[in-house]
Every structure is written in C-alpha cells, then in structure tokens.
Design an enzyme around this catalytic site. Structure first.
Site, PDB file in Angstrom:
ATOM      1  N   TYR A 132      -1.750   6.674  14.745  1.00 59.16           N
ATOM      2  CA  TYR A 132      -2.487   5.602  14.071  1.00 59.16           C
ATOM      3  C   TYR A 132      -3.899   6.075  13.721  1.00 59.16           C
ATOM      4  CZ  TYR A 132      -5.073   1.247  13.464  1.00 59.16           C
ATOM      5  OH  TYR A 132      -5.883   0.262  12.976  1.00 59.16           O
ATOM      6  N   TYR A 173      -1.286  -0.535   8.564  1.00 58.81           N
ATOM      7  CA  TYR A 173      -0.145  -0.563   9.474  1.00 58.81           C
ATOM      8  C   TYR A 173      -0.743  -0.313  10.850  1.00 58.81           C
ATOM      9  CZ  TYR A 173       4.317   0.786  11.614  1.00 58.81           C
ATOM     10  OH  TYR A 173       5.420   0.871  12.419  1.00 58.81           O
ATOM     11  N   LEU A 190       0.798  -1.217   0.000  1.00 55.33           N
ATOM     12  CA  LEU A 190       0.000   0.000   0.000  1.00 55.33           C
ATOM     13  C   LEU A 190       0.838   1.277   0.000  1.00 55.33           C
ATOM     14  CD1 LEU A 190      -2.784  -1.023   2.512  1.00 55.33           C
ATOM     15  CD2 LEU A 190      -2.916  -0.941   0.020  1.00 55.33           C
TER      16      LEU A 190
END
Length: 141
Positions: free
Chosen positions: A123, A59, A36
């Site tokens: 994140y 991730y 990706l």
C-alpha cells in the site's frame, strides 16, 4: 471555485464535500463515476472543468494491497498519474492525499512532506508511486 473531489463516496471524500460545498461548487466523483484503474478517467476528470482537484481516492485495503500489489499499483500509482494528467490538461492544481505508510516509522521527529520515503508495505509503495507521478507531471500540487 469549481472543485472536483475523487473518492467522493469515502469518509474523507464525504467530509470534504460537506466542508467545501458551503463555499464552492463541488463535483463529487465516486468510484463508479471515476475508475482510477482505467485511462478513460483522464478524459472524465478533464471534462469537469475543475479549477482544483482534491484526490483522496485510493485502494486503501492494506491486506488487499499485500495480496494484489498490481491492483494497488494500478489504483494508487497509475490512477494518481491519470489524475495528474487530467490536472495538467485542466491547468488545475492537485491536492493529493497520501499516507504515513510511505515512511518506515523509524524517525524520532514528525515527518515532513519532503522527507525520504521508505514504504513499509505494498500500500505504501503504491501511494509513493502516486506521489512521484504528481511531482513529475505537475508544478502546482
């Protein structure tokens, strides 16, 4: 139906393969097959001819994302943009798996998809960027 699953080597990707593979043609794409972080993944995914794309790949190392927010952005934000571009080329809807970490956890009631995000870490921010790309590029998601 021909369904492409990103992140096919992960827990959710494997579970989706088992569930969907019984009644659909599944194209299972692992990280080795669909990186990706590389723009070529648009072409790779579009070449599958998928009629639906399920995108759980990410991730997900929260500490790793904190240490390297640029990598988190490339994989989860930009990578999801690439997946959305491939879906647009395919004319296929996208099921994007995000995270609860796009919210700050202060709500007194359960969150809904369109509640105002307030990512709590790198994140969550990278996944929220992915959500924005999907909304910007696609009508069917």
């Amino acid at each position: 139906m021909r369904i492409a699953i990103t992140g096919a080597g992960g827990q959710l990707g494997q579970a989706l393969q088992r569930m969907l593979g019984a009644t659909h043609e599944v194209i299972a794409l692992t990280h080795a097959e669909l990186d990706l972080e590389r723009p070529e993944c648009v072409r790779t995914l579009a070449a599958t001819g998928a009629q639906l794309v399920v995108h759980p790949a990410a991730y997900t190392n929260v500490d790793g994302c904190a240490r390297d927010p640029e990598r988190a952005y490339r994989a989860n934000g930009l990578g999801t943009r690439y997946v959305a571009l491939a879906c647009r080329e395919l004319g296929a809807p996208l099921v994007y798996v995000s995270t609860n970490e796009v919210f700050d956890g202060r709500a007194a009631t359960p969150y809904l998809e369109y509640d105002q995000p307030a990512p709590i870490n790198a994140y969550g921010r990278s996944k929220w960027v992915g959500e924005q790309a999907v909304r910007e590029l696609l009508q069917r998601f």
